[in-house]
Write an enzyme that holds these catalytic residues in place. Structure first.
Site, mmCIF file in Angstrom:
data_model
loop_
_atom_site.group_PDB
_atom_site.id
_atom_site.type_symbol
_atom_site.label_atom_id
_atom_site.label_comp_id
_atom_site.label_asym_id
_atom_site.label_seq_id
_atom_site.Cartn_x
_atom_site.Cartn_y
_atom_site.Cartn_z
ATOM 1 N N ASN A 192 0.835 -1.200 0.000
ATOM 2 C CA ASN A 192 0.000 0.000 0.000
ATOM 3 C C ASN A 192 0.873 1.254 0.000
ATOM 4 O O ASN A 192 2.041 1.204 0.404
ATOM 5 C CB ASN A 192 -0.905 0.000 1.239
ATOM 6 C CG ASN A 192 -1.938 1.105 1.204
ATOM 7 O OD1 ASN A 192 -2.393 1.512 0.133
ATOM 8 N ND2 ASN A 192 -2.315 1.609 2.366
ATOM 9 N N GLU A 228 -3.698 -4.069 11.098
ATOM 10 C CA GLU A 228 -3.636 -2.717 11.664
ATOM 11 C C GLU A 228 -3.620 -1.704 10.523
ATOM 12 O O GLU A 228 -2.693 -1.682 9.720
ATOM 13 C CB GLU A 228 -2.386 -2.539 12.529
ATOM 14 C CG GLU A 228 -2.287 -1.162 13.151
ATOM 15 C CD GLU A 228 -0.988 -0.945 13.912
ATOM 16 O OE1 GLU A 228 -0.758 0.188 14.366
ATOM 17 O OE2 GLU A 228 -0.207 -1.909 14.042
ATOM 18 N N LEU A 229 -4.614 -0.859 10.445
ATOM 19 C CA LEU A 229 -4.766 0.074 9.332
ATOM 20 C C LEU A 229 -3.537 0.968 9.202
ATOM 21 O O LEU A 229 -3.170 1.685 10.138
ATOM 22 C CB LEU A 229 -6.026 0.918 9.535
ATOM 23 C CG LEU A 229 -6.346 1.922 8.423
ATOM 24 C CD1 LEU A 229 -6.600 1.197 7.104
ATOM 25 C CD2 LEU A 229 -7.553 2.776 8.815
ATOM 26 N N ASP A 230 -2.903 0.915 8.021
ATOM 27 C CA ASP A 230 -1.722 1.721 7.700
ATOM 28 C C ASP A 230 -0.595 1.518 8.704
ATOM 29 O O ASP A 230 0.236 2.414 8.919
ATOM 30 C CB ASP A 230 -2.084 3.215 7.626
ATOM 31 C CG ASP A 230 -3.002 3.517 6.447
ATOM 32 O OD1 ASP A 230 -2.912 2.817 5.429
ATOM 33 O OD2 ASP A 230 -3.810 4.466 6.558
ATOM 34 N N GLY A 231 -0.543 0.338 9.320
ATOM 35 C CA GLY A 231 0.473 0.084 10.346
ATOM 36 C C GLY A 231 1.379 -1.082 10.042
ATOM 37 O O GLY A 231 2.079 -1.575 10.928
#
Length: 286
Positions: A192, A228-231
């Site tokens: 991403n 984990e979103l954007d983690g």
């Protein structure tokens, strides 16, 4: 370079004496010639060791099954996680995109120019805006609308179109959250891209928020997708200085350029087997 007879070996294991010697002797004993070797240790005393080796072996495709079988003994001794990848077997990509096209265009341009050593199997989008542009490259375009009511069904369709056809999924500004079920199918194989303000300026209009705060540096982050979103583990980042004279449109334009470059680098390093993941971090031999 003779791609037909070249392979890459990736190794991660607890660090201890003798790993490099054991791997080198093994490849030599099996008639392989090492052409590049990189290694890194987190801590020589009880840390993790990471290694990437490129080697040439005549009649590689015929000998590789036996090579892997024999190496399993070495791997067991050192508790290795490992893999051997043939350079001639190009990875197949699916690019997911929404409405912003800058990252998609960069990847397609590099692919068309022969600079991206992979096959783009398809583009998947929740909008139909870029169909005509993508199909002129001869690449299949799958329009799968996503709403709050059909998200599970849309994801089922997405999995159906990529299943067995792609090795890596690139989220080229795909503005939908990927579910844990989908992630599990492509663990450490979904890349991403997003702006690097996070965890600041969350939500909509991050560049407007950044402008209001008068930021002096903007950037982008490419990472593997996790629950984990954007983690997830970061593969690549870059930044550029900005000033008080840059308005919101300037920030967006600069941000788009950085996003294109950072995502393309991350994709290159993944398809060239340069990234090793350990916990929530990466070792990138670039």
């Amino acid at each position: 370079m003779d791609k037909q007879n070249r392979a890459r070996m990736l190794i991660s294991c607890p660090d201890q004496a003798g790993i490099v010697a054991a791997v080198s002797h093994f490849l030599f004993d099996h008639g392989a010639n090492i052409v590049q070797s990189d290694q890194y240790t987190m801590d020589p005393e009880g840390g993790m060791f990471f290694m990437r080796i490129e080697f040439d072996l005549q009649q590689l495709s015929d000998l590789l099954p036996k090579l892997k079988q024999d190496f399993a003994e070495v791997a067991s001794k050192f508790e290795m996680k490992w893999g051997i990848h043939e350079v001639s077997k190009r990875k197949s990509l699916a690019i997911f995109v929404s409405k912003e096209d800058h990252c998609l265009v960069e990847l397609l341009w590099q692919w068309q120019a022969g600079d991206l050593d992979a096959d783009i199997a398809m583009v998947v989008s929740n909008h139909d805006d870029m169909r005509e542009y993508v199909e002129q490259f001869g690449i299949p375009y799958h329009h799968i609308p996503v709403t709050k009511d059909n998200k599970a069904e849309a994801e089922r369709q997405q999995l159906a179109v990529v299943d067995g056809k792609v090795d890596v999924i690139i989220l080229a500004r795909y503005m939908q959250i990927i579910s844990p079920k989908f992630i599990e199918h492509y663990r450490n194989r979904i890349i991403n891209i997003h702006h690097s303000f996070l965890p600041a300026f969350v939500g909509g209009k991050p560049y407007a928020q950044a402008y209001t705060r008068g930021v002096k540096i903007i950037g982008a982050t490419a990472h593997y997708v996790t629950e984990e979103l954007d983690g997830g583990p970061i593969i690549e980042q870059d930044v550029q200085r900005v000033s008080h004279s840059d308005d919101v449109d300037d920030l967006k334009r600069i941000g788009r350029t950085i996003e294109r470059v950072v995502l393309a680098r991350a994709v290159h390093w993944h398809i060239e087997d340069r990234v090793l993941v350990h916990q929530n971090k990466t070792v990138v031999f670039n």
